[in-house]
Design an enzyme around this catalytic site. Structure first.
Site, PDB file in Angstrom:
ATOM      1  N   THR A 126       0.851  -1.179   0.000  1.00  0.00           N
ATOM      2  CA  THR A 126       0.000   0.000   0.000  1.00  0.00           C
ATOM      3  C   THR A 126       0.893   1.238   0.000  1.00  0.00           C
ATOM      4  O   THR A 126       2.125   1.138   0.115  1.00  0.00           O
ATOM      5  CB  THR A 126      -0.893   0.014   1.241  1.00  0.00           C
ATOM      6  OG1 THR A 126      -0.053   0.170   2.405  1.00  0.00           O
ATOM      7  CG2 THR A 126      -1.688  -1.283   1.364  1.00  0.00           C
ATOM      8  N   HIS A 174       9.824 -12.870  10.214  1.00  0.00           N
ATOM      9  CA  HIS A 174      10.115 -13.275   8.847  1.00  0.00           C
ATOM     10  C   HIS A 174      11.527 -12.849   8.459  1.00  0.00           C
ATOM     11  O   HIS A 174      12.108 -11.941   9.050  1.00  0.00           O
ATOM     12  CB  HIS A 174       9.080 -12.615   7.922  1.00  0.00           C
ATOM     13  CG  HIS A 174       9.451 -12.585   6.476  1.00  0.00           C
ATOM     14  ND1 HIS A 174       9.962 -11.477   5.855  1.00  0.00           N
ATOM     15  CD2 HIS A 174       9.360 -13.545   5.527  1.00  0.00           C
ATOM     16  CE1 HIS A 174      10.181 -11.751   4.578  1.00  0.00           C
ATOM     17  NE2 HIS A 174       9.824 -12.994   4.359  1.00  0.00           N
ATOM     18  N   SER A 175      12.059 -13.522   7.447  1.00  0.00           N
ATOM     19  CA  SER A 175      13.378 -13.173   6.920  1.00  0.00           C
ATOM     20  C   SER A 175      13.358 -13.294   5.409  1.00  0.00           C
ATOM     21  O   SER A 175      12.649 -14.137   4.850  1.00  0.00           O
ATOM     22  CB  SER A 175      14.434 -14.134   7.489  1.00  0.00           C
ATOM     23  OG  SER A 175      15.613 -14.132   6.704  1.00  0.00           O
ATOM     24  N   HIS A 187      17.858 -16.108   6.871  1.00  0.00           N
ATOM     25  CA  HIS A 187      18.624 -16.638   5.737  1.00  0.00           C
ATOM     26  C   HIS A 187      20.135 -16.540   5.981  1.00  0.00           C
ATOM     27  O   HIS A 187      20.917 -16.930   5.111  1.00  0.00           O
ATOM     28  CB  HIS A 187      18.319 -15.832   4.469  1.00  0.00           C
ATOM     29  CG  HIS A 187      16.990 -16.101   3.847  1.00  0.00           C
ATOM     30  ND1 HIS A 187      15.804 -15.859   4.483  1.00  0.00           N
ATOM     31  CD2 HIS A 187      16.664 -16.560   2.604  1.00  0.00           C
ATOM     32  CE1 HIS A 187      14.794 -16.150   3.666  1.00  0.00           C
ATOM     33  NE2 HIS A 187      15.293 -16.584   2.527  1.00  0.00           N
ATOM     34  N   PRO A 230       4.598 -22.754   1.897  1.00  0.00           N
ATOM     35  CA  PRO A 230       4.501 -22.891   0.453  1.00  0.00           C
ATOM     36  C   PRO A 230       4.272 -21.576  -0.286  1.00  0.00           C
ATOM     37  O   PRO A 230       4.006 -21.591  -1.499  1.00  0.00           O
ATOM     38  CB  PRO A 230       3.295 -23.816   0.284  1.00  0.00           C
ATOM     39  CG  PRO A 230       2.422 -23.472   1.441  1.00  0.00           C
ATOM     40  CD  PRO A 230       3.349 -23.139   2.577  1.00  0.00           C
ATOM     41  N   LYS A 247      10.937 -24.231   3.200  1.00  0.00           N
ATOM     42  CA  LYS A 247      10.307 -23.444   2.147  1.00  0.00           C
ATOM     43  C   LYS A 247       9.707 -24.407   1.135  1.00  0.00           C
ATOM     44  O   LYS A 247      10.418 -25.153   0.466  1.00  0.00           O
ATOM     45  CB  LYS A 247      11.332 -22.544   1.460  1.00  0.00           C
ATOM     46  CG  LYS A 247      10.777 -21.736   0.301  1.00  0.00           C
ATOM     47  CD  LYS A 247       9.787 -20.695   0.756  1.00  0.00           C
ATOM     48  CE  LYS A 247      10.468 -19.512   1.381  1.00  0.00           C
ATOM     49  NZ  LYS A 247       9.512 -18.442   1.776  1.00  0.00           N
TER      50      LYS A 247
END
Length: 418
Positions: free
Chosen positions: A100, A316-317, A345, A218, A189
């Site tokens: 947004t 999250h990464s 990661h 997924p 993942k």
């Protein structure tokens, strides 16, 4: 302390061929390092995405910050907003959801905001975690982040990780990541192979790691019917199922019948998304990410909203280096209702870090840096090398689908795929 200059340095570093629901990682990751300099002689660090659209927005905003007090987060964000002129970014690679106007401002504001925390911590000789309210944990747990992957990029030698294209390969990768770093939870993942094969991989991980919490992501590759089928199949096996289906509506359809909590970093990625997500019952765990949500202070606001509505919180990464990891760790250490191990990661990319001393996991957790500010320092030679990599790599926009099609011309990007 007033801002005298902001330096924006795009960088690139090598990445393995990690597969996902829209294709495969290209040979180079793009990131941007931000340095906020002040009239007190102190410099703060931030790290953010490197795609050309985002980079241009960061570059456009940077000069507007000169003269502002580093404590004036509201003023800095307002200057960023004005500089962007109502522009909304786009998720061109298809893994981070719908942006947004407000969330575009947040993404550009974030690295500047993190850098101001770094400056203020240095001025006070205190770590950022103290400025965020104090540490509720001295070390932050992270998860082993598994990927289906090829042995190497086409035409290149196999990398140190080798191939992981079935359950055995996934388990072998998990064994290596846990051996190196001691991770005590595991994320796969998904969205790459048919769902029954990914279910088999999760079950193989459960057998190999009976005490490790497991999660599967997924990236919205499944229809709600498929997502619900997998959720029921893996009831009692996963701690949560991440983004099985597209958008708030698809997630709500799965959540209505799922015995597992659903997590997201795709359908609820901006403050405007929270009310409809809560109303629909779409998400039980929000994967916070200060790069998305406007930095550290706004991420603390998100944590408070999640606590108020009984929503779990994880982090999250995406592909990142040590400045981002340090910021994630300070934030996580100061967030009491962080209920799960964070994603990272970093093990895939740490060899290319621009820090003088790369960060290290201890028994699957990262000790909170104790130095002033973020507690990390740039290595100028490494930064220059990564900046040269950016200039020569030939990539300015992440395109997992395009890279996959260059290898497999018949590849189709579909959502949902199954």
């Amino acid at each position: 302390m007033r801002i005298t200059d902001v330096v924006v340095t795009p960088i690139a570093f090598p990445d393995p061929p990690l597969l996902n629901s829209v294709g495969v990682h290209e040979p180079w990751v793009l990131r941007t390092v931000v340095e906020v300099r002040t009239d007190a002689g102190l410099t703060g660090l931030g790290e953010t995405y490197g795609d050309i659209g985002h980079l241009n927005r960061v570059r456009a905003a940077a000069p507007a910050l000169t003269g502002l007090d580093v404590h004036d987060l509201n003023g800095i964000r307002a200057r960023v907003s004005t500089a962007l002129g109502g522009e909304a970014g786009s998720d061109r690679h298809g893994l981070t959801g719908r942006l947004t106007v407000e969330s575009t401002v947040d993404r550009v504001f974030s690295p500047f905001e993190v850098a101001t925390w770094d400056v203020r911590g240095k001025a006070l000789d205190r770590p950022v975690v103290d400025l965020l309210g104090g540490a509720v944990r001295d070390a932050v747990p992270y998860s082993a982040y598994l990927f289906y992957k090829w042995a190497g990029h086409p035409g290149a030698e196999p990398d140190e990780w080798g191939a992981a294209l079935d359950a055995d390969g996934v388990v072998a990768q998990a064994r290596e990541l846990t051996r190196r770093h001691g991770f005590r939870s595991i994320k796969l993942k998904g969205g790459v192979l048919p769902p029954d094969e990914e279910v088999a991989a999760i079950r193989a991980l459960r057998e190999a790691f009976p005490g490790h919490p497991l999660r599967l992501d997924p990236n919205a590759a499944w229809s709600p019917a498929t997502g619900l089928e997998v959720a029921r199949e893996l009831d009692g096996v996963l701690e949560y199922l991440e983004d099985p289906s597209p958008e708030i509506e698809g997630m709500a359809e799965v959540a209505a019948g799922s015995p597992l909590p659903l997590a997201t970093n795709m359908c609820t990625i901006a403050f405007e998304h929270l009310a409809p997500s809560v109303a629909a019952g779409a998400v039980q765990v929000v994967l916070s990410d200060h790069h998305y949500w406007g930095g550290l202070a706004r991420s603390k606001e998100l944590a408070a909203i999640c606590r108020a509505f009984g929503i779990g919180l994880s982090m999250h990464s995406n592909s990142h280096l040590g400045i981002s990891l340090a910021a994630l760790t300070h934030l996580a250490a100061a967030t009491p209702n962080l209920d799960y191990a964070c994603d990272t990661h970093y093990p895939w990319n740490s060899a290319w870090d621009v820090l003088a001393e790369p960060l290290s996991f201890v028994d699957g957790s990262l000790p909170v840096p104790t130095g002033p500010g973020l507690g990390v320092e740039l290595d100028r030679d490494k930064l220059a090398a990564r900046a040269e990599d950016y200039r020569r790599c030939g990539i300015v926009q992440r395109d997992d689908t395009g890279y996959m099609r260059s290898i497999d011309p018949g590849y189709e990007r579909r959502r949902p795929r199954w």
